[in-house]
Design a protein around this motif. Sequence first.
Motif, PDB file in Angstrom:
ATOM      1  N   GLU A   1       0.837  -1.125  -0.131  1.00 28.55           N
ATOM      2  CA  GLU A   1      -0.100   0.030  -0.096  1.00 28.55           C
ATOM      3  C   GLU A   1       0.830   1.156   0.034  1.00 28.55           C
ATOM      4  N   LYS A   2       0.110   2.253  -0.528  1.00 27.46           N
ATOM      5  CA  LYS A   2       0.831   3.584  -0.444  1.00 27.46           C
ATOM      6  C   LYS A   2       1.251   4.142   0.826  1.00 27.46           C
ATOM      7  N   GLU A   3       2.238   4.983   1.150  1.00 35.19           N
ATOM      8  CA  GLU A   3       2.574   5.141   2.339  1.00 35.19           C
ATOM      9  C   GLU A   3       2.796   4.265   3.446  1.00 35.19           C
ATOM     10  N   SER A   4       3.232   2.904   3.263  1.00 31.17           N
ATOM     11  CA  SER A   4       3.453   1.841   3.990  1.00 31.17           C
ATOM     12  C   SER A   4       4.723   1.389   4.359  1.00 31.17           C
ATOM     13  N   PHE A   5       5.865   2.149   3.773  1.00 32.44           N
ATOM     14  CA  PHE A   5       7.297   1.839   4.097  1.00 32.44           C
ATOM     15  C   PHE A   5       8.028   2.674   4.929  1.00 32.44           C
ATOM     16  N   ASP A   6       8.980   2.304   5.744  1.00 29.02           N
ATOM     17  CA  ASP A   6       9.815   2.978   6.363  1.00 29.02           C
ATOM     18  C   ASP A   6      10.901   3.550   5.842  1.00 29.02           C
ATOM     19  N   VAL A   7      11.435   2.484   4.841  1.00 34.63           N
ATOM     20  CA  VAL A   7      12.625   2.798   4.028  1.00 34.63           C
ATOM     21  C   VAL A   7      12.199   2.311   2.860  1.00 34.63           C
ATOM     22  N   VAL A   8      12.574   3.092   1.640  1.00 35.91           N
ATOM     23  CA  VAL A   8      12.379   2.604   0.285  1.00 35.91           C
ATOM     24  C   VAL A   8      13.961   2.811  -0.364  1.00 35.91           C
ATOM     25  N   LYS A  25       9.242  10.023  -7.749  1.00 35.65           N
ATOM     26  CA  LYS A  25       7.936  10.560  -7.176  1.00 35.65           C
ATOM     27  C   LYS A  25       7.154   9.303  -6.952  1.00 35.65           C
ATOM     28  N   LEU A  26       7.239   8.106  -7.828  1.00 43.67           N
ATOM     29  CA  LEU A  26       6.737   6.957  -7.366  1.00 43.67           C
ATOM     30  C   LEU A  26       7.204   6.255  -6.025  1.00 43.67           C
ATOM     31  N   LEU A  27       8.512   6.293  -5.982  1.00 45.16           N
ATOM     32  CA  LEU A  27       8.817   5.877  -4.639  1.00 45.16           C
ATOM     33  C   LEU A  27       8.414   6.673  -3.388  1.00 45.16           C
ATOM     34  N   ARG A  28       8.096   7.996  -3.671  1.00 46.53           N
ATOM     35  CA  ARG A  28       7.633   8.814  -2.424  1.00 46.53           C
ATOM     36  C   ARG A  28       6.467   8.242  -2.211  1.00 46.53           C
ATOM     37  N   GLU A  29       5.593   7.978  -3.115  1.00 46.02           N
ATOM     38  CA  GLU A  29       4.128   7.551  -2.762  1.00 46.02           C
ATOM     39  C   GLU A  29       4.256   6.301  -1.900  1.00 46.02           C
ATOM     40  N   TYR A  30       5.142   5.818  -1.998  1.00 43.67           N
ATOM     41  CA  TYR A  30       5.147   4.372  -1.175  1.00 43.67           C
ATOM     42  C   TYR A  30       5.852   4.650   0.502  1.00 43.67           C
ATOM     43  N   PRO A  33       5.382   9.049   5.953  1.00 43.40           N
ATOM     44  CA  PRO A  33       5.528  10.188   6.499  1.00 43.40           C
ATOM     45  C   PRO A  33       6.955   9.803   7.431  1.00 43.40           C
ATOM     46  N   GLY A  34       7.858  10.666   7.354  1.00 41.93           N
ATOM     47  CA  GLY A  34       9.064  10.395   8.226  1.00 41.93           C
ATOM     48  C   GLY A  34      10.063   9.412   7.592  1.00 41.93           C
ATOM     49  N   GLY A  35       9.595   8.791   6.668  1.00 45.57           N
ATOM     50  CA  GLY A  35      10.339   7.411   6.197  1.00 45.57           C
ATOM     51  C   GLY A  35      11.777   7.893   5.276  1.00 45.57           C
ATOM     52  N   VAL A  36      12.587   7.141   5.155  1.00 43.72           N
ATOM     53  CA  VAL A  36      13.956   7.444   4.581  1.00 43.72           C
ATOM     54  C   VAL A  36      13.836   6.668   3.242  1.00 43.72           C
ATOM     55  N   VAL A  37      14.370   7.466   2.160  1.00 42.63           N
ATOM     56  CA  VAL A  37      14.835   6.900   0.822  1.00 42.63           C
ATOM     57  C   VAL A  37      16.106   6.812   0.476  1.00 42.63           C
ATOM     58  N   VAL A  38      16.668   5.759   0.133  1.00 44.52           N
ATOM     59  CA  VAL A  38      17.802   5.818  -0.374  1.00 44.52           C
ATOM     60  C   VAL A  38      18.212   5.189  -1.845  1.00 44.52           C
ATOM     61  N   VAL A  39      18.808   6.116  -2.625  1.00 41.37           N
ATOM     62  CA  VAL A  39      19.021   6.087  -4.089  1.00 41.37           C
ATOM     63  C   VAL A  39      20.455   5.955  -4.390  1.00 41.37           C
ATOM     64  N   GLU A  40      20.994   4.857  -5.005  1.00 53.07           N
ATOM     65  CA  GLU A  40      22.519   4.829  -5.410  1.00 53.07           C
ATOM     66  C   GLU A  40      22.534   4.870  -6.924  1.00 53.07           C
ATOM     67  N   VAL A  41      23.256   5.566  -7.383  1.00 53.60           N
ATOM     68  CA  VAL A  41      23.792   5.409  -8.790  1.00 53.60           C
ATOM     69  C   VAL A  41      25.131   5.460  -9.101  1.00 53.60           C
ATOM     70  N   PRO A  42      25.543   4.799 -10.216  1.00 51.19           N
ATOM     71  CA  PRO A  42      26.896   5.319 -10.683  1.00 51.19           C
ATOM     72  C   PRO A  42      27.319   6.708 -10.744  1.00 51.19           C
ATOM     73  N   CYS A  43      28.535   7.125 -10.308  1.00 48.04           N
ATOM     74  CA  CYS A  43      28.928   8.447 -10.478  1.00 48.04           C
ATOM     75  C   CYS A  43      29.526   8.778 -11.868  1.00 48.04           C
ATOM     76  N   LEU A  44      29.096   9.847 -12.575  1.00 46.19           N
ATOM     77  CA  LEU A  44      29.907  10.358 -13.861  1.00 46.19           C
ATOM     78  C   LEU A  44      31.151  10.443 -13.328  1.00 46.19           C
ATOM     79  N   TYR A  45      31.636  10.920 -12.244  1.00 43.11           N
ATOM     80  CA  TYR A  45      32.905  11.183 -11.992  1.00 43.11           C
ATOM     81  C   TYR A  45      33.775  10.149 -11.427  1.00 43.11           C
ATOM     82  N   ASP A  46      33.299   8.877 -12.087  1.00 44.50           N
ATOM     83  CA  ASP A  46      34.099   7.609 -11.679  1.00 44.50           C
ATOM     84  C   ASP A  46      35.643   8.076 -11.864  1.00 44.50           C
ATOM     85  N   PRO A  47      36.326   7.330 -10.662  1.00 48.24           N
ATOM     86  CA  PRO A  47      38.052   7.890 -10.603  1.00 48.24           C
ATOM     87  C   PRO A  47      38.710   7.436 -11.938  1.00 48.24           C
ATOM     88  N   LEU A  48      38.197   6.142 -12.685  1.00 49.79           N
ATOM     89  CA  LEU A  48      38.963   5.624 -13.617  1.00 49.79           C
ATOM     90  C   LEU A  48      38.534   6.629 -14.847  1.00 49.79           C
TER      91      LEU A  48
END
Length: 166
Positions: A1-8, A25-30, A33-48
């Motif tokens: 259900e929407k607004e049912s997760f503490d962490v996404v 925005k879709l992640l936000r719906e789930y 209130p007061g929950g935490v979102v964690v989003v990891e992506v590759p960085c364009l500034y990769d050291p190599l």
Amino acid sequence: EKESFDVVCAFQTLEHVPDPIAFIKLLREYLKPGGVVVVEVPCLYDPLLSVYDNRAYLPFYYHSEHLFYFTPKSLTQIMGEGGFRGELTYVQDYNFTNHMNWIYQNGPQPNCLMGMGKPQLPLSNHLPDEVRDDFNAWLADVGASYKKLLVKHELTENITFIGTKK
């Protein structure tokens, strides 16, 4: 259900979706209130790319499965437009010996465990245990120092946004 997760969480996902802002925005719906979102992506500034300008790494990094590439600024902007506020952390998974392999061999190590693990001398090198242990401790210090340096300068292979709803 929407607004049912503490962490996404979305690890190594956002670069694959056709509309990153709609996805956030879709992640936000789930998220509760007061929950935490964690989003990891590759960085364009990769050291190599950013530190070593390793041309052999280009086809490895840029590929058709990645629809988008992110910088700290662009990830922060997308997360803001998706309705979040938060902070970035910088994550370097691959170690110093992996990067040296790319620099000197123009390719990755034979497997990802070598590149992500703790560099160590092989047991079969016939050194006394005390000598091998000293060198392995030195390699661990070099690896930790290297990752710390990349984080300090925000030149890691990954960036992570950790935040809450605005």
